[in-house]
Write an enzyme that holds these catalytic residues in place. Structure first.
Site, mmCIF file in Angstrom:
data_model
loop_
_atom_site.group_PDB
_atom_site.id
_atom_site.type_symbol
_atom_site.label_atom_id
_atom_site.label_comp_id
_atom_site.label_asym_id
_atom_site.label_seq_id
_atom_site.Cartn_x
_atom_site.Cartn_y
_atom_site.Cartn_z
ATOM 1 N N GLY A 299 -8.520 6.947 -7.302
ATOM 2 C CA GLY A 299 -8.027 5.818 -8.191
ATOM 3 C C GLY A 299 -6.375 6.482 -8.593
ATOM 4 O O GLY A 299 -6.400 6.245 -9.540
ATOM 5 N N LEU B 29 -13.754 -0.181 -1.116
ATOM 6 C CA LEU B 29 -13.616 -0.364 0.610
ATOM 7 C C LEU B 29 -15.044 -0.676 1.166
ATOM 8 O O LEU B 29 -15.557 -0.403 1.987
ATOM 9 C CB LEU B 29 -14.574 1.719 0.739
ATOM 10 C CG LEU B 29 -13.546 3.281 0.518
ATOM 11 C CD1 LEU B 29 -14.255 3.935 0.679
ATOM 12 C CD2 LEU B 29 -12.529 2.466 1.735
ATOM 13 N N HIS C 197 -3.047 -1.146 1.647
ATOM 14 C CA HIS C 197 -3.501 -0.044 2.679
ATOM 15 C C HIS C 197 -1.974 0.612 3.038
ATOM 16 O O HIS C 197 -1.007 0.431 3.716
ATOM 17 C CB HIS C 197 -3.736 -1.289 4.244
ATOM 18 C CG HIS C 197 -3.914 -0.531 5.126
ATOM 19 N ND1 HIS C 197 -5.441 -0.792 5.536
ATOM 20 C CD2 HIS C 197 -3.280 -0.268 6.842
ATOM 21 C CE1 HIS C 197 -5.745 -0.171 6.757
ATOM 22 N NE2 HIS C 197 -4.311 -0.046 7.149
HETATM 23 C C1 GRF Z 1 -5.904 4.946 -0.542
HETATM 24 O O1 GRF Z 1 -4.609 5.339 0.313
HETATM 25 C C2 GRF Z 1 -5.123 3.165 -0.714
HETATM 26 O O2 GRF Z 1 -4.155 2.896 0.578
HETATM 27 C C3 GRF Z 1 -6.145 2.891 0.294
HETATM 28 O O3 GRF Z 1 -7.576 3.959 -0.433
HETATM 29 C C4 GRF Z 1 -7.187 4.389 -0.282
HETATM 30 C C5 GRF Z 1 -7.073 4.974 -2.041
HETATM 31 O O4 GRF Z 1 -6.290 5.795 -3.139
HETATM 32 N N1 GRF Z 1 -6.869 1.393 0.525
HETATM 33 P P1 GRF Z 1 -7.069 5.860 -4.530
HETATM 34 O O5 GRF Z 1 -8.101 5.778 -4.459
HETATM 35 O O6 GRF Z 1 -6.028 5.176 -5.065
HETATM 36 O O7 GRF Z 1 -6.525 7.456 -4.874
#
Ligand code: GRF
Length: 204
Positions: free
Chosen positions: A12, A89, A108
């Site tokens: 997060g 995801l 992304h």
């Molecule tokens: C990030 O790198 C985002 O681009 C990808 O998943 C990761 C999430 O990271 N879709 P976080 O949970 O926000 O730290």
């Protein structure tokens, strides 16, 4: 107030970056809901600590979890303005995507349209970028449609990776850039600066 629902599956850090920009007054929005496919993850813990309504989503009715149909109703009632996928995801069902057409964005961790698609998440992305010997990587925020990482690109940020020595090093640089890019894009939505013209997305 411009209302956001943020979908998460992991630590997060992007959610935290959004909340931090809101708190510092740089982003005039409210995170009205956080949704995860996981009951326990860093992002959900953070949401609870911040007193943000947190929901766990599942495809089928299961205990206290919300179905996408229930979330759809809830978000319509709450007048959610934008849904932000920040490390979520799971694939969003087509009906849900259609109901919020042009109101769902995803971040992304690479420069789309390269290094995207099914299975391209987390370190897999950065490993592919590293192995390609690309000299720049970055992050992309795009609209969500029915296909993984396929919707129109809204904004991107580049990072120089010419001297990196591992995929992990790319991940670290890109994540920092993501924390700048995502609040910036959301702010452009808040100020109604994102326009579709000639089948392209422009920042006006
Ligand atoms: C990030 O790198 C985002 O681009 C990808 O998943 C990761 C999430 O990271 N879709 P976080 O949970 O926000 O730290």
């Amino acid at each position: 107030m411009f209302k956001l629902a943020v979908f998460v599956s992991g630590r997060g850090s992007n959610l935290k970056a959004i909340v931090s920009q809101i708190k510092s007054g740089n982003l005039t929005a409210e995170v009205a809901a956080v949704v995860s496919n996981k009951e326990n993850c860093g992002a959900i813990e953070f949401a609870k600590k911040e007193n943000i309504s947190a929901y766990v989503v599942s495809e089928n009715k299961e205990g206290t979890k919300k179905t996408y149909k229930e979330l759809l109703e809830l978000f319509k009632q709450q007048n959610i303005n934008l849904i932000v996928l920040a490390g979520f995801l799971k694939k969003i069902p087509n009906d849900f995507v259609k109901a919020f057409q042009d109101k769902i964005i995803n971040i992304h961790p690479a420069l789309l349209p390269s290094f995207g698609g099914k299975g391209m998440y987390g370190i897999n992305v950065h490993r592919a970028v590293f192995n390609s010997s690309a000299k720049v990587s970055g992050a992309t925020v795009h609209f969500v449609d029915e296909i993984y990482d396929n919707g129109k690109i809204i904004d991107q940020i580049c990072v120089d990776i010419s001297n990196v020595e591992s995929p992990e090093e790319i991940a670290e640089k890109v994540l920092k850039a993501e924390h700048e890019l995502l609040p910036r894009v959301i702010s452009n939505f808040v100020h109604n600066k994102i326009k579709l013209k000639n089948n392209r997305v422009y920042l006006s």
